[in-house]
Motif scaffolding. Sequence first.
Motif, PDB file in Angstrom:
ATOM      1  N   LYS A 125      38.983  42.111  49.176  1.00  0.00           N
ATOM      2  CA  LYS A 125      39.848  42.890  48.281  1.00  0.00           C
ATOM      3  C   LYS A 125      39.259  44.260  47.972  1.00  0.00           C
ATOM      4  N   MET A 126      37.983  44.455  48.330  1.00  0.00           N
ATOM      5  CA  MET A 126      37.258  45.695  48.036  1.00  0.00           C
ATOM      6  C   MET A 126      37.274  45.998  46.536  1.00  0.00           C
ATOM      7  N   THR A 127      36.865  44.981  45.767  1.00  0.00           N
ATOM      8  CA  THR A 127      36.758  45.140  44.318  1.00  0.00           C
ATOM      9  C   THR A 127      35.469  44.493  43.813  1.00  0.00           C
ATOM     10  N   ALA A 128      35.000  44.983  42.686  1.00  0.00           N
ATOM     11  CA  ALA A 128      33.879  44.371  41.969  1.00  0.00           C
ATOM     12  C   ALA A 128      34.383  43.960  40.597  1.00  0.00           C
ATOM     13  N   ARG A 129      34.162  42.710  40.235  1.00  0.00           N
ATOM     14  CA  ARG A 129      34.535  42.221  38.907  1.00  0.00           C
ATOM     15  C   ARG A 129      33.259  42.140  38.088  1.00  0.00           C
ATOM     16  N   VAL A 130      33.207  42.900  37.018  1.00  0.00           N
ATOM     17  CA  VAL A 130      31.965  43.049  36.255  1.00  0.00           C
ATOM     18  C   VAL A 130      32.233  42.932  34.760  1.00  0.00           C
ATOM     19  N   GLU A 131      31.165  42.624  34.023  1.00  0.00           N
ATOM     20  CA  GLU A 131      31.243  42.577  32.569  1.00  0.00           C
ATOM     21  C   GLU A 131      30.955  43.964  31.999  1.00  0.00           C
ATOM     22  N   PRO A 132      31.303  44.205  30.735  1.00  0.00           N
ATOM     23  CA  PRO A 132      31.281  45.581  30.220  1.00  0.00           C
ATOM     24  C   PRO A 132      29.906  46.208  30.073  1.00  0.00           C
ATOM     25  N   LEU A 133      28.839  45.413  29.946  1.00  0.00           N
ATOM     26  CA  LEU A 133      27.515  46.007  29.768  1.00  0.00           C
ATOM     27  C   LEU A 133      26.758  46.172  31.081  1.00  0.00           C
ATOM     28  N   VAL A 134      27.402  45.903  32.195  1.00  0.00           N
ATOM     29  CA  VAL A 134      26.818  46.252  33.490  1.00  0.00           C
ATOM     30  C   VAL A 134      26.734  47.771  33.573  1.00  0.00           C
ATOM     31  N   PHE A 180      36.695  57.556  36.041  1.00  0.00           N
ATOM     32  CA  PHE A 180      36.248  56.185  36.264  1.00  0.00           C
ATOM     33  C   PHE A 180      37.366  55.185  35.993  1.00  0.00           C
ATOM     34  N   ALA A 181      38.084  55.374  34.888  1.00  0.00           N
ATOM     35  CA  ALA A 181      39.150  54.430  34.525  1.00  0.00           C
ATOM     36  C   ALA A 181      40.274  54.400  35.550  1.00  0.00           C
ATOM     37  N   ASP A 182      40.448  55.482  36.313  1.00  0.00           N
ATOM     38  CA  ASP A 182      41.494  55.518  37.334  1.00  0.00           C
ATOM     39  C   ASP A 182      41.197  54.590  38.498  1.00  0.00           C
ATOM     40  N   THR A 183      39.948  54.135  38.621  1.00  0.00           N
ATOM     41  CA  THR A 183      39.559  53.262  39.730  1.00  0.00           C
ATOM     42  C   THR A 183      39.580  51.787  39.323  1.00  0.00           C
ATOM     43  N   VAL A 184      39.983  51.500  38.097  1.00  0.00           N
ATOM     44  CA  VAL A 184      40.039  50.111  37.624  1.00  0.00           C
ATOM     45  C   VAL A 184      41.359  49.478  38.043  1.00  0.00           C
ATOM     46  N   GLU A 185      41.282  48.261  38.571  1.00  0.00           N
ATOM     47  CA  GLU A 185      42.473  47.528  39.005  1.00  0.00           C
ATOM     48  C   GLU A 185      42.977  46.560  37.939  1.00  0.00           C
ATOM     49  N   ALA A 186      42.083  46.073  37.084  1.00  0.00           N
ATOM     50  CA  ALA A 186      42.495  45.116  36.049  1.00  0.00           C
ATOM     51  C   ALA A 186      41.483  45.094  34.917  1.00  0.00           C
ATOM     52  N   TYR A 187      41.993  44.916  33.707  1.00  0.00           N
ATOM     53  CA  TYR A 187      41.160  44.733  32.519  1.00  0.00           C
ATOM     54  C   TYR A 187      41.355  43.322  31.988  1.00  0.00           C
ATOM     55  N   LEU A 208      49.405  48.126  28.091  1.00  0.00           N
ATOM     56  CA  LEU A 208      48.020  48.024  27.633  1.00  0.00           C
ATOM     57  C   LEU A 208      47.068  48.597  28.685  1.00  0.00           C
ATOM     58  N   PHE A 209      47.379  48.359  29.954  1.00  0.00           N
ATOM     59  CA  PHE A 209      46.544  48.877  31.042  1.00  0.00           C
ATOM     60  C   PHE A 209      46.412  50.403  30.950  1.00  0.00           C
ATOM     61  N   TYR A 210      47.509  51.092  30.700  1.00  0.00           N
ATOM     62  CA  TYR A 210      47.473  52.556  30.644  1.00  0.00           C
ATOM     63  C   TYR A 210      46.969  53.083  29.298  1.00  0.00           C
ATOM     64  N   ALA A 211      46.943  52.202  28.291  1.00  0.00           N
ATOM     65  CA  ALA A 211      46.489  52.635  26.958  1.00  0.00           C
ATOM     66  C   ALA A 211      44.991  52.463  26.748  1.00  0.00           C
ATOM     67  N   ALA A 224      35.766  41.985  30.737  1.00  0.00           N
ATOM     68  CA  ALA A 224      35.545  42.109  32.182  1.00  0.00           C
ATOM     69  C   ALA A 224      36.514  43.143  32.741  1.00  0.00           C
ATOM     70  N   ALA A 225      36.142  43.697  33.890  1.00  0.00           N
ATOM     71  CA  ALA A 225      37.016  44.658  34.576  1.00  0.00           C
ATOM     72  C   ALA A 225      36.869  44.477  36.073  1.00  0.00           C
ATOM     73  N   GLU A 226      37.969  44.659  36.770  1.00  0.00           N
ATOM     74  CA  GLU A 226      37.984  44.609  38.224  1.00  0.00           C
ATOM     75  C   GLU A 226      38.122  46.038  38.718  1.00  0.00           C
ATOM     76  N   ILE A 227      37.121  46.515  39.475  1.00  0.00           N
ATOM     77  CA  ILE A 227      37.019  47.933  39.812  1.00  0.00           C
ATOM     78  C   ILE A 227      37.016  48.118  41.325  1.00  0.00           C
ATOM     79  N   ARG A 228      37.656  49.164  41.788  1.00  0.00           N
ATOM     80  CA  ARG A 228      37.791  49.435  43.207  1.00  0.00           C
ATOM     81  C   ARG A 228      36.454  49.779  43.861  1.00  0.00           C
ATOM     82  N   LEU A 229      36.234  49.252  45.056  1.00  0.00           N
ATOM     83  CA  LEU A 229      35.070  49.593  45.868  1.00  0.00           C
ATOM     84  C   LEU A 229      35.513  50.441  47.058  1.00  0.00           C
TER      85      LEU A 229
END
Length: 561
Positions: A125-134, A180-187, A208-211, A224-229
């Motif tokens: 999927k070319m994504t990284a799912r990470v926690e907020p303090l990473v 950075f937020a533009d590269t996030v796929e899911a919150y 909520l995603f855009y807010a 957690a957030a899913e971010i584009r790789l």
Amino acid sequence: MSDLQTPLVRPKRKKNWVDYFVKFRWIIVIFIVLPFSATFYFLIYLGDMWSESKSYEKRQKEHDENVKKVIKRLKNRDAAKDGLVCTARKPWIAVGMRNVDYKRARHFEVDLGEFRNILEINKEKMTARVEPLVNMGQISRATVPMNLSLAVVAELDDLTVGGLINGYGIEGSSHIYGLFADTVEAYEIVLAGGELVRATRDNQYSDLFYAIPWSQGTLGLLVAAEIRLIKIKEYMRLTYIPVKGDLQALAQGYIDSFAPKDGDKSKIPDFVEGMVYNPTEGVMMVGTYASKEEAKKKGNKINNVGWWFKPWFYQHAQTALKKGQFVEYIPTREYYHRHTRCLYWEGKLILPFGDQFWFRYLLGWLMPPKVSLLKATQGEAIRNYYHDMHVIQDMLVPLYKVGDALEWVHREMEVYPIWLCPHKLYKQPIKGQIYPEPGFEYENRQGDTEDAQMYTDVGVYYAPGPVLRGEEFDGSEAVRKMEKWLIENHGFQPQYAVSELDEKSFWRMFNGELYEECRKKYRAVGTFMSVYYKSKKGRKTEKEVREAEQAHLETAYAEAD
């Protein structure tokens, strides 16, 4: 440009004990801050290694357990007496320079300290799912050996995913991928009522995603957030381009370095940044990913800028002004974090001799001092001094106005070097807090595309010229003028910085419509602080806390001019 020849005349300032303390603060930094910083960094590294040693299944199990604790904590809050919700992170740990004044009033803490794991690297999927303090150092250490990377990797190691999403994050690749937020796929967000939801661009929580970006964690708790790789190569081929002339000429040279006038996308580099060293000289850097085989070809120069004894990056780049344009290859991960060791050029103020050959070889391995420890070792008087006598601000302005912004900074602050970094500001389906100028797509300006207006970050970090000359300087008034200029020029001020905006002016700079709708819809009002309340300078009174708890604060939108 006549105003550049006649800088503002300021009277001499009488020094007090704080000036002398700041001047000799390097003693505390060398003997206390640096040793403790090195220890902290080592312990954090061990923690990261321990996290990486766990299977993804175990990390997910721990994540699920920690989310349950957050939900339970929120549900146990007594809205009548417990105060507004915020994280339990200590105020001095935040990387931002403003005082975290909202935590100095009554509040209800939720501990997110365990959310430090990379939960998944999905190569399909070319994504990284990470926690907020990473943080950025942790994620780049995990992905770069795979020839993968986040699309936008903020330069400083300590910057966290949560801070970059809820606040502001940029890098030299933002002219391609946005902020950075533009590269996030899911919150993944825990809402005020304790519900765990997943927000994406096209599900039921798309509003909520855009807010979430720029909301400062005031709509819910990010868990957690899913971010584009993206795929990368082992090296960055970096070209240093010296530019000379007046500030408008420097601005045009910067624009031309990455935004071809003919619109040929093949000429757009992978990375770009600029540094303006004085009113007549700057160096623009453009980079493209390069393979190990290319970098090691005969005649190519490899520069391992990450070694502790190497010259600080901004000073190395400055040599292009004397030697002319040159090219070198930098290992990709070292390039990503090129400004970490010297904290851009703030390290020169913290340790005046830190850039010297002898210091770099003997003690350079202790650098950088941890920003949180620098903040922890300063009292109220020192904090106020830095607010008044020091500038750490980012001005986000339309690309075509970058020359005007440089002239304004020179006239009002005289801060050098100045950092330049472009970024796309997308025209979103739902307008968030920051948004491009209406009708930009019809102007065909250099750098703009149909879906995004090109903006640039004008990074102003250092002691102003008047302070260095011993003259009077009113930092608060300078910030007020800067904010006024930004509002008049459709610019934005990241909220990590010290702000002098009143509530009406805050909502003139930012669009609050979607944000306030989500605050009400997801019951954040009366539970989480409003973004203005959180960003507002100064200690909150108990009256303000009670009014916010009871949701009696009146939204202060400015009417459209």
